[in-house]
Design a protein around this motif. Structure first.
Motif, mmCIF file in Angstrom:
data_model
loop_
_atom_site.group_PDB
_atom_site.id
_atom_site.type_symbol
_atom_site.label_atom_id
_atom_site.label_comp_id
_atom_site.label_asym_id
_atom_site.label_seq_id
_atom_site.Cartn_x
_atom_site.Cartn_y
_atom_site.Cartn_z
ATOM 1 N N GLU A 58 0.841 -1.195 0.000
ATOM 2 C CA GLU A 58 0.000 0.000 0.000
ATOM 3 C C GLU A 58 0.882 1.254 0.000
ATOM 4 O OE1 GLU A 58 -3.127 -0.176 -0.537
ATOM 5 O OE2 GLU A 58 -3.319 -2.351 -0.334
ATOM 6 N N ASP A 59 0.767 2.107 1.015
ATOM 7 C CA ASP A 59 1.529 3.358 1.067
ATOM 8 C C ASP A 59 2.821 3.216 1.875
ATOM 9 O OD1 ASP A 59 -0.371 4.554 -0.451
ATOM 10 O OD2 ASP A 59 -0.878 6.131 0.974
ATOM 11 N N ALA A 60 3.444 2.059 1.797
ATOM 12 C CA ALA A 60 4.669 1.838 2.562
ATOM 13 C C ALA A 60 5.665 1.019 1.747
ATOM 14 C CB ALA A 60 4.371 1.129 3.880
ATOM 15 N N ILE A 61 6.941 1.234 2.036
ATOM 16 C CA ILE A 61 8.019 0.435 1.485
ATOM 17 C C ILE A 61 8.505 -0.509 2.580
ATOM 18 C CG2 ILE A 61 10.373 0.458 0.574
ATOM 19 C CD1 ILE A 61 8.417 1.531 -1.402
ATOM 20 N N LEU A 62 8.669 -1.770 2.250
ATOM 21 C CA LEU A 62 9.189 -2.763 3.175
ATOM 22 C C LEU A 62 10.651 -3.041 2.848
ATOM 23 C CD1 LEU A 62 6.206 -5.301 3.125
ATOM 24 C CD2 LEU A 62 6.690 -3.556 4.869
ATOM 25 N N LEU A 63 11.494 -2.996 3.864
ATOM 26 C CA LEU A 63 12.904 -3.340 3.735
ATOM 27 C C LEU A 63 13.191 -4.517 4.658
ATOM 28 C CD1 LEU A 63 14.385 0.277 4.067
ATOM 29 C CD2 LEU A 63 13.819 -0.923 1.939
ATOM 30 N N HIS A 64 14.150 -5.349 4.287
ATOM 31 C CA HIS A 64 14.502 -6.455 5.170
ATOM 32 C C HIS A 64 15.962 -6.825 4.974
ATOM 33 C CE1 HIS A 64 14.495 -8.956 1.642
ATOM 34 N NE2 HIS A 64 14.612 -10.079 2.338
ATOM 35 N N GLY A 65 16.489 -7.528 5.975
ATOM 36 C CA GLY A 65 17.877 -7.964 5.912
ATOM 37 C C GLY A 65 18.311 -8.489 7.263
ATOM 38 N N ALA A 66 19.612 -8.653 7.414
ATOM 39 C CA ALA A 66 20.149 -9.163 8.672
ATOM 40 C C ALA A 66 19.835 -8.208 9.811
ATOM 41 C CB ALA A 66 21.660 -9.368 8.557
ATOM 42 N N SER A 67 19.493 -8.765 10.962
ATOM 43 C CA SER A 67 19.181 -7.928 12.121
ATOM 44 C C SER A 67 20.389 -7.111 12.566
ATOM 45 C CB SER A 67 18.676 -8.802 13.273
ATOM 46 O OG SER A 67 19.625 -9.804 13.604
ATOM 47 N N THR A 68 21.580 -7.501 12.132
ATOM 48 C CA THR A 68 22.797 -6.755 12.462
ATOM 49 C C THR A 68 23.090 -5.625 11.474
ATOM 50 O OG1 THR A 68 24.088 -8.393 11.229
ATOM 51 C CG2 THR A 68 23.860 -8.733 13.609
ATOM 52 N N SER A 69 22.242 -5.470 10.456
ATOM 53 C CA SER A 69 22.459 -4.436 9.436
ATOM 54 C C SER A 69 22.445 -3.043 10.057
ATOM 55 C CB SER A 69 21.372 -4.530 8.357
ATOM 56 O OG SER A 69 21.305 -3.348 7.589
ATOM 57 N N ARG A 70 23.497 -2.281 9.798
ATOM 58 C CA ARG A 70 23.568 -0.921 10.315
ATOM 59 C C ARG A 70 22.439 -0.059 9.761
ATOM 60 N NH1 ARG A 70 29.083 2.098 9.054
ATOM 61 N NH2 ARG A 70 28.468 1.388 6.984
ATOM 62 N N MET A 71 22.125 -0.247 8.473
ATOM 63 C CA MET A 71 21.050 0.534 7.861
ATOM 64 C C MET A 71 19.714 0.253 8.539
ATOM 65 S SD MET A 71 19.558 0.369 3.975
ATOM 66 C CE MET A 71 18.810 -1.241 4.248
ATOM 67 N N LEU A 72 19.404 -1.038 8.761
ATOM 68 C CA LEU A 72 18.117 -1.387 9.344
ATOM 69 C C LEU A 72 18.040 -0.977 10.807
ATOM 70 C CD1 LEU A 72 17.489 -4.887 7.719
ATOM 71 C CD2 LEU A 72 16.723 -2.638 6.943
ATOM 72 N N GLN A 73 19.133 -1.107 11.530
ATOM 73 C CA GLN A 73 19.147 -0.664 12.925
ATOM 74 C C GLN A 73 18.913 0.837 13.013
ATOM 75 O OE1 GLN A 73 22.918 -2.064 14.438
ATOM 76 N NE2 GLN A 73 22.128 -4.091 14.925
ATOM 77 N N HIS A 74 19.475 1.577 12.059
ATOM 78 C CA HIS A 74 19.255 3.022 12.025
ATOM 79 C C HIS A 74 17.812 3.332 11.638
ATOM 80 C CE1 HIS A 74 20.204 7.275 11.468
ATOM 81 N NE2 HIS A 74 19.654 7.218 10.269
ATOM 82 N N ALA A 75 17.285 2.605 10.650
ATOM 83 C CA ALA A 75 15.931 2.859 10.156
ATOM 84 C C ALA A 75 14.881 2.612 11.226
ATOM 85 C CB ALA A 75 15.653 2.008 8.925
ATOM 86 N N GLU A 76 15.094 1.622 12.079
ATOM 87 C CA GLU A 76 14.074 1.290 13.067
ATOM 88 C C GLU A 76 13.954 2.345 14.161
ATOM 89 O OE1 GLU A 76 15.553 -1.597 16.498
ATOM 90 O OE2 GLU A 76 15.922 -2.485 14.535
ATOM 91 N N THR A 77 14.899 3.295 14.217
ATOM 92 C CA THR A 77 14.809 4.379 15.197
ATOM 93 C C THR A 77 13.815 5.451 14.779
ATOM 94 O OG1 THR A 77 16.586 5.728 14.215
ATOM 95 C CG2 THR A 77 17.235 4.004 15.773
ATOM 96 N N GLY A 78 13.315 5.372 13.539
ATOM 97 C CA GLY A 78 12.397 6.393 13.042
ATOM 98 C C GLY A 78 13.097 7.546 12.368
ATOM 99 N N ALA A 79 14.395 7.391 12.096
ATOM 100 C CA ALA A 79 15.150 8.445 11.412
ATOM 101 C C ALA A 79 14.636 8.607 9.981
ATOM 102 C CB ALA A 79 16.634 8.099 11.405
ATOM 103 N N PRO A 80 14.735 9.814 9.417
ATOM 104 C CA PRO A 80 14.248 10.034 8.048
ATOM 105 C C PRO A 80 15.080 9.284 7.021
ATOM 106 C CG PRO A 80 15.393 11.977 8.869
ATOM 107 C CD PRO A 80 15.249 11.053 10.032
ATOM 108 N N LEU A 81 14.394 8.758 6.018
ATOM 109 C CA LEU A 81 15.028 8.008 4.940
ATOM 110 C C LEU A 81 14.583 8.572 3.601
ATOM 111 C CD1 LEU A 81 14.334 4.372 6.207
ATOM 112 C CD2 LEU A 81 16.422 5.709 6.581
ATOM 113 N N CYS A 82 15.438 8.429 2.605
ATOM 114 C CA CYS A 82 15.082 8.750 1.224
ATOM 115 C C CYS A 82 15.364 7.509 0.392
ATOM 116 C CB CYS A 82 15.891 9.944 0.719
ATOM 117 S SG CYS A 82 15.518 10.410 -0.992
ATOM 118 N N ILE A 83 14.372 7.052 -0.361
ATOM 119 C CA ILE A 83 14.477 5.802 -1.110
ATOM 120 C C ILE A 83 14.227 6.087 -2.586
ATOM 121 C CG2 ILE A 83 13.537 3.478 -1.409
ATOM 122 C CD1 ILE A 83 12.703 3.596 1.557
#
Length: 222
Positions: A58-83
């Motif tokens: 729907e109105d969301a982008i789903l990302l996935h990967g290793a739980s140790t991923s620096r990008m995903l750990q940063h993203a889960e904090t609610g920081a702004p992203l540009c895709i």
């Protein structure tokens, strides 16, 4: 919900604005047609951009990967992203170097991520990823086990705003260059799948699945 994203300083196309589009139909079609996106973010003043698989829900982008991923750990904090997602449709060969270009379709979305920790929502997201790669594949393979689920993070990025930018058409040569003895025109570009190659350790007697055959046939007809 509006059919278009509101224009703002964040998502407005400034360079050649006539190529910009803000309607959800166009943006979502470009997102759905891609396999890899580039996720841009900043940590401690250092910018990063990471290519990764994605899916849209729907109105969301789903990302996935290793739980140790620096990008995903940063993203889960609610920081702004540009895709960003880009499709190249061909080379535009002009008579002058200045007017060479490519025909392309691109979408840029902005939003903030959250960790998907509900087990049912997480499993549904992983199914969506798998089905985006190849429709029919999820039901034909083993589902993730508890250890695999623990090792995998899923981030849901709600699309707050977005825009598309598209170039089509012929070279835009200057009038004074039209008489130059230089070939000009388009070199179309297409993405195509080759013939399936079985894994070297595939057991004998396992046929190519019908959904893969149908998928290849559909792609080859386009």
């Amino acid at each position: 919900m509006s059919d278009s994203f509101a224009k703002s300083e964040l998502n407005t196309v400034h360079r050649l604005p006539k190529r910009g589009a803000y309607d959800r139909e166009t943006v979502f079609a470009l997102l759905d047609a891609g396999l890899v996106c580039h996720v841009a973010f900043s940590m401690d003043g250092q910018p990063y951009i990471i290519p990764t698989l994605y899916a849209r829900d729907e109105d969301a982008i789903l990302l996935h990967g290793a739980s140790t991923s620096r990008m995903l750990q940063h993203a889960e904090t609610g920081a702004p992203l540009c895709i960003a997602v880009t499709h190249i449709d061909g080379l535009v060969l002009a008579r002058s170097v200045f007017h060479h270009s490519v025909n392309y379709r691109s979408a840029v979305v902005f939003g903030c991520g959250r960790l998907v920790d509900d087990p049912a929502e997480k499993m549904a997201a992983l199914e969506r990823f798998t089905e985006k790669l190849l429709p029919g594949r999820w039901a034909d393979t083993r589902s993730p086990d508890p250890n695999e689920l623990k090792a995998t993070s899923v981030i849901r990025v709600e699309i707050e705003t977005a825009s598309a930018k598209i170039r089509t058409g012929d070279p835009g040569d200057d009038e004074a260059d039209l008489a130059l003895p230089t070939w000009a025109g388009l070199l179309p570009m297409h993405t195509a799948f080759g013939n399936p190659i079985p894994a070297p350790n595939l057991a004998s007697g396992i046929p190519l699945p019908d959904y893969l055959t149908a998928y290849l046939k559909e792609k080859q007809q386009r």
